[in-house]
Design a protein around this motif. Structure first.
Motif, PDB file in Angstrom:
ATOM      1  N   LEU A   1      -2.859   4.420   5.880  1.00  0.00           N
ATOM      2  CA  LEU A   1      -1.859   5.349   6.435  1.00  0.00           C
ATOM      3  C   LEU A   1      -2.568   6.399   7.277  1.00  0.00           C
ATOM      4  CD1 LEU A   1       1.159   6.251   6.458  1.00  0.00           C
ATOM      5  CD2 LEU A   1       0.636   7.700   4.487  1.00  0.00           C
TER       6      LEU A   1
ATOM      7  N   ALA B   1       0.828  -1.211   0.000  1.00  0.00           N
ATOM      8  CA  ALA B   1       0.000   0.000   0.000  1.00  0.00           C
ATOM      9  C   ALA B   1       0.858   1.256   0.000  1.00  0.00           C
ATOM     10  CB  ALA B   1      -0.945  -0.003   1.198  1.00  0.00           C
ATOM     11  N   ILE B   2       1.926   1.253   0.768  1.00  0.00           N
ATOM     12  CA  ILE B   2       2.863   2.377   0.790  1.00  0.00           C
ATOM     13  C   ILE B   2       4.285   1.803   0.757  1.00  0.00           C
ATOM     14  CG2 ILE B   2       1.354   4.030   1.956  1.00  0.00           C
ATOM     15  CD1 ILE B   2       2.804   3.368   4.575  1.00  0.00           C
ATOM     16  N   PRO B   3       5.294   2.636   0.391  1.00  0.00           N
ATOM     17  CA  PRO B   3       6.656   2.106   0.272  1.00  0.00           C
ATOM     18  C   PRO B   3       7.186   1.549   1.594  1.00  0.00           C
ATOM     19  CG  PRO B   3       6.484   4.293  -0.723  1.00  0.00           C
ATOM     20  CD  PRO B   3       5.205   4.055   0.010  1.00  0.00           C
ATOM     21  N   GLY B   4       7.902   0.444   1.486  1.00  0.00           N
ATOM     22  CA  GLY B   4       8.481  -0.192   2.666  1.00  0.00           C
ATOM     23  C   GLY B   4       9.239  -1.425   2.219  1.00  0.00           C
ATOM     24  N   ALA B   5       9.435  -2.353   3.147  1.00  0.00           N
ATOM     25  CA  ALA B   5      10.161  -3.573   2.804  1.00  0.00           C
ATOM     26  C   ALA B   5       9.414  -4.335   1.707  1.00  0.00           C
ATOM     27  CB  ALA B   5      10.321  -4.439   4.046  1.00  0.00           C
ATOM     28  N   VAL B   6      10.188  -5.013   0.878  1.00  0.00           N
ATOM     29  CA  VAL B   6       9.611  -5.739  -0.248  1.00  0.00           C
ATOM     30  C   VAL B   6       9.414  -7.213   0.140  1.00  0.00           C
ATOM     31  CG1 VAL B   6      10.096  -6.574  -2.583  1.00  0.00           C
ATOM     32  CG2 VAL B   6      10.544  -4.188  -1.988  1.00  0.00           C
TER      33      VAL B   6
ATOM     34  N   ARG C   1      17.728  -2.013   2.368  1.00  0.00           N
ATOM     35  CA  ARG C   1      16.869  -1.712   1.231  1.00  0.00           C
ATOM     36  C   ARG C   1      17.269  -0.471   0.456  1.00  0.00           C
ATOM     37  NH1 ARG C   1      13.491   0.778   2.931  1.00  0.00           N
ATOM     38  NH2 ARG C   1      14.710   1.253   4.738  1.00  0.00           N
TER      39      ARG C   1
ATOM     40  N   ILE D   1       8.550   2.667  10.332  1.00  0.00           N
ATOM     41  CA  ILE D   1       9.082   1.299  10.378  1.00  0.00           C
ATOM     42  C   ILE D   1       8.938   0.632   9.017  1.00  0.00           C
ATOM     43  CG2 ILE D   1       8.805  -0.967  11.464  1.00  0.00           C
ATOM     44  CD1 ILE D   1       7.811   0.526  13.994  1.00  0.00           C
ATOM     45  N   THR D   2      10.055   0.185   8.487  1.00  0.00           N
ATOM     46  CA  THR D   2      10.072  -0.360   7.131  1.00  0.00           C
ATOM     47  C   THR D   2       9.336  -1.690   7.035  1.00  0.00           C
ATOM     48  OG1 THR D   2      11.524  -0.751   5.240  1.00  0.00           O
ATOM     49  CG2 THR D   2      12.286  -1.592   7.371  1.00  0.00           C
TER      50      THR D   2
ATOM     51  N   PHE E   1       6.484  -2.281   7.945  1.00  0.00           N
ATOM     52  CA  PHE E   1       5.083  -2.048   7.594  1.00  0.00           C
ATOM     53  C   PHE E   1       4.985  -1.395   6.223  1.00  0.00           C
ATOM     54  CE2 PHE E   1       4.993  -1.953  12.273  1.00  0.00           C
ATOM     55  CZ  PHE E   1       4.077  -2.961  12.478  1.00  0.00           C
ATOM     56  N   THR E   2       4.094  -1.919   5.393  1.00  0.00           N
ATOM     57  CA  THR E   2       3.771  -1.263   4.135  1.00  0.00           C
ATOM     58  C   THR E   2       2.379  -0.639   4.222  1.00  0.00           C
ATOM     59  OG1 THR E   2       3.001  -3.391   3.295  1.00  0.00           O
ATOM     60  CG2 THR E   2       5.258  -2.755   2.759  1.00  0.00           C
TER      61      THR E   2
ATOM     62  N   GLU F   1      15.142  -0.190  -2.981  1.00  0.00           N
ATOM     63  CA  GLU F   1      13.714  -0.485  -3.072  1.00  0.00           C
ATOM     64  C   GLU F   1      12.836   0.688  -3.443  1.00  0.00           C
ATOM     65  OE1 GLU F   1      12.632  -2.223   0.602  1.00  0.00           O
ATOM     66  OE2 GLU F   1      14.024  -3.865   0.316  1.00  0.00           O
ATOM     67  N   HIS F   2      13.230   1.879  -3.011  1.00  0.00           N
ATOM     68  CA  HIS F   2      12.305   2.994  -3.126  1.00  0.00           C
ATOM     69  C   HIS F   2      12.568   3.875  -4.319  1.00  0.00           C
ATOM     70  CE1 HIS F   2      10.742   1.647   0.457  1.00  0.00           C
ATOM     71  NE2 HIS F   2      11.781   1.976   1.203  1.00  0.00           N
TER      72      HIS F   2
ATOM     73  N   ARG G   1       4.983   9.572   3.959  1.00  0.00           N
ATOM     74  CA  ARG G   1       5.443   8.291   3.443  1.00  0.00           C
ATOM     75  C   ARG G   1       4.788   7.913   2.125  1.00  0.00           C
ATOM     76  NH1 ARG G   1       6.561   2.979   7.174  1.00  0.00           N
ATOM     77  NH2 ARG G   1       6.949   1.488   5.499  1.00  0.00           N
TER      78      ARG G   1
ATOM     79  N   PHE H   1      14.953   2.809   9.020  1.00  0.00           N
ATOM     80  CA  PHE H   1      13.563   3.053   8.682  1.00  0.00           C
ATOM     81  C   PHE H   1      13.326   2.890   7.178  1.00  0.00           C
ATOM     82  CE2 PHE H   1      13.373   5.775  12.730  1.00  0.00           C
ATOM     83  CZ  PHE H   1      12.861   4.733  13.472  1.00  0.00           C
ATOM     84  N   TRP H   2      12.200   3.357   6.706  1.00  0.00           N
ATOM     85  CA  TRP H   2      11.791   3.136   5.324  1.00  0.00           C
ATOM     86  C   TRP H   2      12.462   4.086   4.343  1.00  0.00           C
ATOM     87  CZ3 TRP H   2       9.393   6.784   2.152  1.00  0.00           C
ATOM     88  CH2 TRP H   2       9.159   8.019   2.789  1.00  0.00           C
TER      89      TRP H   2
END
Lengths: 431, 431
Positions: A282, A63-68, B418, A106-107, A109-110, B421-422, B278, B310-311
């Motif tokens: 978000l 949904a939003i940028p973060g860990a893949v 990461r 926090i990465t 969470f997306t 990633e972004h 974000r 973090f992200w």
């Protein structure tokens, strides 16, 4: 020891229990390095606890940028996390930093949205809540058993104090209960707030002397702390009953400082709110948000309206009204402010879905642009609400009430906007 | 007449010029109903103006819920809109309500982010900006020609004032320049802020008496206005030089009130920031955000760090540092606070990309968990920065500096998170 529990709607490429543990660690004493004198007892006392995890749907895209996600799966869940109130005591900004701070960074969470906050009993004693609320606003305006009918001075910016006062004169003579500044106006080059207070209160006080009805005017005092306090005193000294604050722009601490003065009803304008909630994964949901501002002490709080001109769905608006009308402790209840594209036609659906007349119902063009004049505009709104409460349909109401019938002719063709579009996101929002 | 110009990154299913016109109308006097005495001149004076529209890419799905495109096309654009400062004068909250208020509610946008604000010359006179800024923080700590090295007391919550003071003693003896409370701690059940000020300042003052070096400690005073003012006075009376505010939680008006006291450097913690930025197409970009808080007067402002936990991408962090270091008027410049997963290894890339040592460089475990002790941890960070400025590589630095070499052995295997990633979202963020 009492605890505060926050409910989050989250999305993560990891196992939700792992992501939730990161959240709890980041937002309390969980990320311990070895420290002399640190004990297991202290950890237990101050660590945040993951109370529950309810798995929901899985998405293929974040949904939003973060860990893949390696598997291309993003798990959604409802997560409850609790903190001891010993962590921060009775400090709303630190509570906000705990419940809404770095956790959005926090990465793992997306997606992360604060949906609700469960507050402990002692908060009900520590915080007084709204000094006026629904009951107090009714007493100040002498309006019972129907919504307060209100309007906004338009154009937002550009009128002189004399122009505004002239418009207020028309409105008070039309029988309005409430008038407010637009949030874009506090002191403009041609409308100093102090001058506007003088000009407007002269009209309102004269009308009150003659009729016994004191119309509530929400002067927009949003600004620096000392300015706001000075303008507050000016309104009190001038016989006013209300001040408006753009709560997101002014912020929590200064808004509470103003509410704590206890002499004026505070109209909480939530402009900027869309930034905090419009994305389904978000920010913060209104159910959590309104609790913070009730603790701060606002007496009235915007909730948008049924068939509004903005992006928000009717379901979301109804949820917001219900959140405001839900009792918090033995506090006075905050008055929901229904606005945005309202003209009376929405009274039926608003009442059908909320079963309440405890609203401040705001209409702009619906009053000023009524074909028979502003007086008929106000009467038409009162008629619409009486008909709605009496169980009439809009069509039936037009047969009984001529002023309302005229407003239907003029405004009734305005199409309800995008009723069905947000069902997808709404189902997320209601998680 | 001076104007304020805001740059937005928008997405809309309509023609961007139509959506921009709705924005300008909603956020000024554009939605005129016929009002007696209203003139074309007044409209011209107060109406917002769409200054430019630069078309960008088109998306097939809306970024956030809003109006639905019949053709399934969502147009993105960079839009500049300006307002006369006559609309609100020198009132930051009303400026925020104008630039960031109801426009996030407009259904015609399926994405809207405030990217930058161009402020007129007179704002530079009306607002003083940071009282201390980079120069003042250097003077207070007597640190020149390298970054200030700082750390955060951990665990965030749970230590008593005596525990914290003992840790501060270790840190000041290790040669640290700056120490701060965690944002989760102001007054907890076992660490009243007043008691913590007493305990910590006793250590810092004794060290200053002995060595001439006064370490800066940022006590987290975030709370209600009167509490913050009392705690501020307590810090001043105790010989402290800094207070920390969680700026998003406390809000703009109360933060400015504290900055206006002019006796302490104000450490602006941006926790909650992720919620505001974000999503690439919702909220506010740091370039615009930091201008608001510099006008409010914060002296230090968090920017995350290179290879942070973090992200946020490195590109975004570099942009944020550059934004802080960009001169605003003849104001003192806000000091960027680099933190999150920093241990010295990132000094090389941070310096390579920013070419600046005007930073407060914060490390936690990188100092306290150094194999040779906290003193070596502080020295290792100073060595890393000296090596970076001298043009050495990380590998070369390990051959010259033994403390840094040890920290590389311990922390060097921590993987940069990461990095790649972004890129997609970053390209949007930088629009």
């Amino acid at each position: 020891m009492e605890r505060i529990t926050a409910t989050y709607y989250i999305e993560t490429p990891y196992a939700p229990e792992k992501a939730a543990a990161v959240l709890a660690g980041e937002q309390s004493s969980g990320t311990f390095v070895a420290v002399p004198g640190e004990t297991e007892e202290l950890k237990q006392r101050f660590a945040a606890t993951v109370e529950s995890i309810e798995l929901l749907e899985t998405a293929n895209e974040p949904a939003i940028p973060g860990a893949v996600s390696k598997e291309g799966k993003y798990h959604r869940a409802k997560v409850k996390v609790s903190w001891s109130i010993e962590n921060f005591g009775y400090n709303l900004p630190v509570m906000v930093s705990t419940l809404q701070g770095n956790l959005y960074e926090i990465t793992q969470f997306t997606g992360l949205k604060l949906m609700d906050i469960e507050l402990p009993a002692s908060f009900g004693e520590q915080y007084e809540g709204p000094v006026f609320g629904i009951d107090g606003c009714r007493q100040l305006t002498n309006v019972y058993e129907r919504p307060l009918i209100g309007t906004i001075i338009k154009p937002s910016v550009g009128l002189s104090p004399g122009d505004t006062a002239a418009m207020v004169k028309t409105l008070v003579e039309a029988g309005i209960d409430f008038v407010k500044d637009d949030e874009l106006l506090s002191s403009s080059a041609n409308s100093n707030l102090n001058d506007r207070v003088d000009a407007v209160m002269k009209v309102i006080n004269a009308h009150a002397d003659k009729t016994g009805k004191k119309v509530m005017y929400a002067f927009n005092i949003s600004g620096e702390v000392d300015e706001m306090l000075q303008q507050y005193e000016k309104i009190v000294a001038s016989g006013g009953t209300c001040a408006m604050i753009s709560i997101n722009s002014v912020g929590l601490s200064a808004t509470k400082k103003i509410c704590d003065q206890r002499q004026l009803a505070i109209h909480g304008h939530r402009n900027g709110w869309g930034m905090l909630t419009r994305h389904p994964l978000l920010g913060i949901d209104f159910r959590a948000y309104q609790k913070l501002w009730r603790l701060a002490g606002v007496d009235q709080l915007h909730v948008n309206g049924i068939q509004n001109k903005f992006w928000e769905s009717d379901d979301s608006v109804v949820n917001s009204i219900e959140a405001c009308l839900t009792k918090m402790y033995d506090h006075k209840t905050v008055m929901p402010v229904v606005s945005s594209g309202q003209w009376g036609g929405q009274a039926f659906e608003t009442y059908r879905r909320t079963r309440s007349v405890d609203l401040l119902y705001m209409a702009g063009g619906g009053i000023m642009a009524h074909p028979m004049g502003a007086g008929a505009g106000v009467i038409a709104l009162q008629q619409a609400w009486k008909a709605a409460v009496d169980g009439l349909s809009l069509e039936e109401a037009t047969k009984i009430y001529s002023e309302f019938a005229e407003s239907v002719k003029k405004f009734g063709k305005i199409k309800p906007q995008r009723h069905e579009e947000h069902k997808g996101s709404q189902s997320l929002r209601d998680t």
